[in-house]
Structure formats: C-alpha cells, structure tokens
Design a protein around this motif. Sequence first.
Motif, PDB file in Angstrom:
ATOM      1  N   PRO A   1      42.643  34.948  32.097  1.00  0.00           N
ATOM      2  CA  PRO A   1      43.104  35.877  31.067  1.00  0.00           C
ATOM      3  C   PRO A   1      43.756  37.114  31.685  1.00  0.00           C
ATOM      4  O   PRO A   1      43.434  37.510  32.809  1.00  0.00           O
ATOM      5  N   GLU A   2      44.655  37.707  30.955  1.00  0.00           N
ATOM      6  CA  GLU A   2      45.286  38.960  31.389  1.00  0.00           C
ATOM      7  C   GLU A   2      44.216  40.003  31.683  1.00  0.00           C
ATOM      8  O   GLU A   2      43.315  40.246  30.874  1.00  0.00           O
ATOM      9  N   GLY A   3      44.260  40.581  32.883  1.00  0.00           N
ATOM     10  CA  GLY A   3      43.306  41.613  33.270  1.00  0.00           C
ATOM     11  C   GLY A   3      41.962  41.095  33.757  1.00  0.00           C
ATOM     12  O   GLY A   3      41.020  41.884  33.919  1.00  0.00           O
ATOM     13  N   ALA A   4      41.852  39.791  34.021  1.00  0.00           N
ATOM     14  CA  ALA A   4      40.564  39.184  34.374  1.00  0.00           C
ATOM     15  C   ALA A   4      39.914  39.825  35.591  1.00  0.00           C
ATOM     16  O   ALA A   4      38.684  39.946  35.658  1.00  0.00           O
ATOM     17  N   PHE A   5      40.726  40.246  36.566  1.00  0.00           N
ATOM     18  CA  PHE A   5      40.184  40.766  37.824  1.00  0.00           C
ATOM     19  C   PHE A   5      40.337  42.285  37.968  1.00  0.00           C
ATOM     20  O   PHE A   5      40.036  42.834  39.041  1.00  0.00           O
ATOM     21  N   ASP A   6      40.785  42.962  36.949  1.00  0.00           N
ATOM     22  CA  ASP A   6      41.173  44.370  37.083  1.00  0.00           C
ATOM     23  C   ASP A   6      40.029  45.300  37.467  1.00  0.00           C
ATOM     24  O   ASP A   6      40.259  46.360  38.056  1.00  0.00           O
TER      25      ASP A   6
ATOM     26  N   HIS B   1      37.813  36.319  27.977  1.00  0.00           N
ATOM     27  CA  HIS B   1      38.413  37.627  28.234  1.00  0.00           C
ATOM     28  C   HIS B   1      37.309  38.626  28.609  1.00  0.00           C
ATOM     29  O   HIS B   1      36.278  38.708  27.953  1.00  0.00           O
ATOM     30  N   GLY B   2      37.531  39.350  29.706  1.00  0.00           N
ATOM     31  CA  GLY B   2      36.596  40.386  30.125  1.00  0.00           C
ATOM     32  C   GLY B   2      35.308  39.887  30.736  1.00  0.00           C
ATOM     33  O   GLY B   2      34.356  40.659  30.870  1.00  0.00           O
ATOM     34  N   VAL B   3      35.254  38.616  31.144  1.00  0.00           N
ATOM     35  CA  VAL B   3      33.994  38.060  31.633  1.00  0.00           C
ATOM     36  C   VAL B   3      33.499  38.749  32.897  1.00  0.00           C
ATOM     37  O   VAL B   3      32.293  38.801  33.163  1.00  0.00           O
ATOM     38  N   PHE B   4      34.411  39.318  33.710  1.00  0.00           N
ATOM     39  CA  PHE B   4      34.014  39.993  34.950  1.00  0.00           C
ATOM     40  C   PHE B   4      34.116  41.522  34.855  1.00  0.00           C
ATOM     41  O   PHE B   4      33.913  42.212  35.868  1.00  0.00           O
ATOM     42  N   ASP B   5      34.392  42.052  33.676  1.00  0.00           N
ATOM     43  CA  ASP B   5      34.691  43.486  33.549  1.00  0.00           C
ATOM     44  C   ASP B   5      33.535  44.390  33.971  1.00  0.00           C
ATOM     45  O   ASP B   5      33.765  45.509  34.448  1.00  0.00           O
ATOM     46  N   LYS B   6      32.293  43.966  33.791  1.00  0.00           N
ATOM     47  CA  LYS B   6      31.130  44.800  34.109  1.00  0.00           C
ATOM     48  C   LYS B   6      30.662  44.641  35.553  1.00  0.00           C
ATOM     49  O   LYS B   6      29.764  45.366  36.004  1.00  0.00           O
TER      50      LYS B   6
END
Length: 324
Positions: free
Chosen positions: A171-176, A148-153
């Motif tokens: 995961p939900e939101g992975a690309f957001d 989860h959040g691996v691409f968030d930064k």
Amino acid sequence: MMGPVLAACLLIILSTAWISQANGATCKKDGGVCTCNDNTKSVDCSGKMLTAIPSNIPLETTQLRLNLNSLSKLSPTAFHGLNKLTFLNLQFNKLQALPTGVFDHLFNLNELRLGANQLTSLPPGIFDKLTKLTWLDLDRNQLQSLPHGVFDKLTELKTLYLSTNQLRRVPEGAFDFLEKLKMLQLNDNPWDCTCNDILYMAKWLKKKQDEGLGGVDTAGCEEGGKAVLNVTEEEAAEDCVYPNTTTAIPTTIITTLASSNDDDIPELPVPQENFQKFLGYQEPDHLPTQPQCLMSISGYLGLMMSLVLTSAAILYVIHFLKKA
C-alpha cells in the motif's frame, strides 16, 4: 469417628493435588511437555506436535517458543496476561490466520517470529500495540496483500522479513514510519512492475538504498527479474485493479475475462480442509483463554493415579458414614 474425618482430609488433599497437577501441566517438572527455565524466565514448547497452546504458561515468562508444532489457529486471548514477553516464536506451524487483537497485550515484545506458516492475510492493526518491536519475521507465508498502515506503529523496527510470499505490491506509504529499519528482505514475491502502484515502493527503495538500508535490492519484478527500485514511471504506466486488495490484475485482463465464455474459465481447485485433529485431540470452535496442553505420558499416569486414590478415598468416606 476419627476414621471418616481422616478420610475426608485425605480426600481434600488428593483433590487439591489432582487439580494442581491438571492445571499446572506446562513444564515437564509438573507433568507437562514444555521445558521451563526459572533463571531466564523462558518456556520452550518447540517441536512437541502441539495443536493448542499449553495451559498456565507462567505469567512472568519473557521468552516463549512455540515453533515447530501443529498450531493451525490461535484464540484471540491466547497471549493475554503474558505482558512480560519480549520474544515470541511461532515459526513452522500451520497458522492460516491471526485473530484481531491476539498480540494487543504484548507491550514489551521485541521480537516476533511468524515465518513458515500459511498466512494469506493480516488483520488491520494486528501489530499496532507492539511499539517496542525491533524484529518481525513474516517470510515463507502466503501473504497476498498488506493492510494499509499495518507497520505504522512499528517505529522501533530494525529488521523486517517479507520474503517468499505472494505480494505483488504494498500500500502507498507502507514503509514510511520505519525510520530505524536496518534490514528488509523482499525476495521471492511476484512483484508486478507493470502497474503504477509499484512506483511508491520503487521510489522508497531507491531512496533507502542511498541511505544504506540492507536488502533494498532483494525485490525483483515478476517478469524479467529487474530490481523493483530501478522501475521507471514509463515501465509502470498501467492502471491496475486490485479486487479485495489481494492481487494486481491489469484492466486488459479483466476486460478479456468479462467478454469470455463461462465454459472457457477453468474451475479453480478447492484446497483440502485443514483438519485440527492430532493424536485424538480436537480443538473447539473457540479456544478458551488457557487451552489444555497435550500431556506427557508421565503426567497422564500421574493424573490416573490421583483419580484412583481419590476414588478410593471417596469409597472410604462412604463406608465409615454408613457405619456411623
């Protein structure tokens, strides 16, 4: 008494030269295996059959190529000190896992190539410090899930390759947070379009198709080959369980397995151990900060000559000290 003094000076000079050669064995000009370009500040260690990262990579290096080698693991501090790197290529190795924090000092990295390895998972936060990254290549691995959040930064990311893995969902939101993304490759993954967890990805891809993102139609369902972006809520209505956040298993399958006889369950094959021996070299359990590099023949001979001369100088000192 001048003899012993001269011999002692010779010993110091030879010892210094030997230490310098042993610790500076990265570039070919110093007896190492890598090609270094002082003008472009690049170090090319590709295709050298390395099982460990060469020692003493110049701190000012901006481009480092370690592709086409036999690297099976990395020290958590493998790239610490190389904070000027903008390009790092680790493609076509045997990496099975990435240690937490291995990229944390690469603040200026623009391009990271990790394709064609054997990665099955990623540590949480593995890319969090790479805020300038514009290109990330993770294709041709064995990734079964994404944290989860691996691409968030990665808000500057423009190109992301996730093709040819074992991903069934994201995961939900992975690309957001990938607002600047221009190309996304998702083909050759067993996307499970029967589970409702796929709906986030389907809706996101549909939206990005309208915005002109390239590659949104490369994700195809495992069954039927339908594009994931066209999956409807009616088609993906089933609730699924994802043990250990790896693969999606429909609840009907879990019920069947639970009620079956243990004798009917096939024995899973155990993968052959991936040894880390090559040309007589064996890595320790924990690599040092700057692990030793495989030496070229010329560098090895140079070290042997230095040892011979050093031994001769020592004997020379002992001989004159006895006479004194």
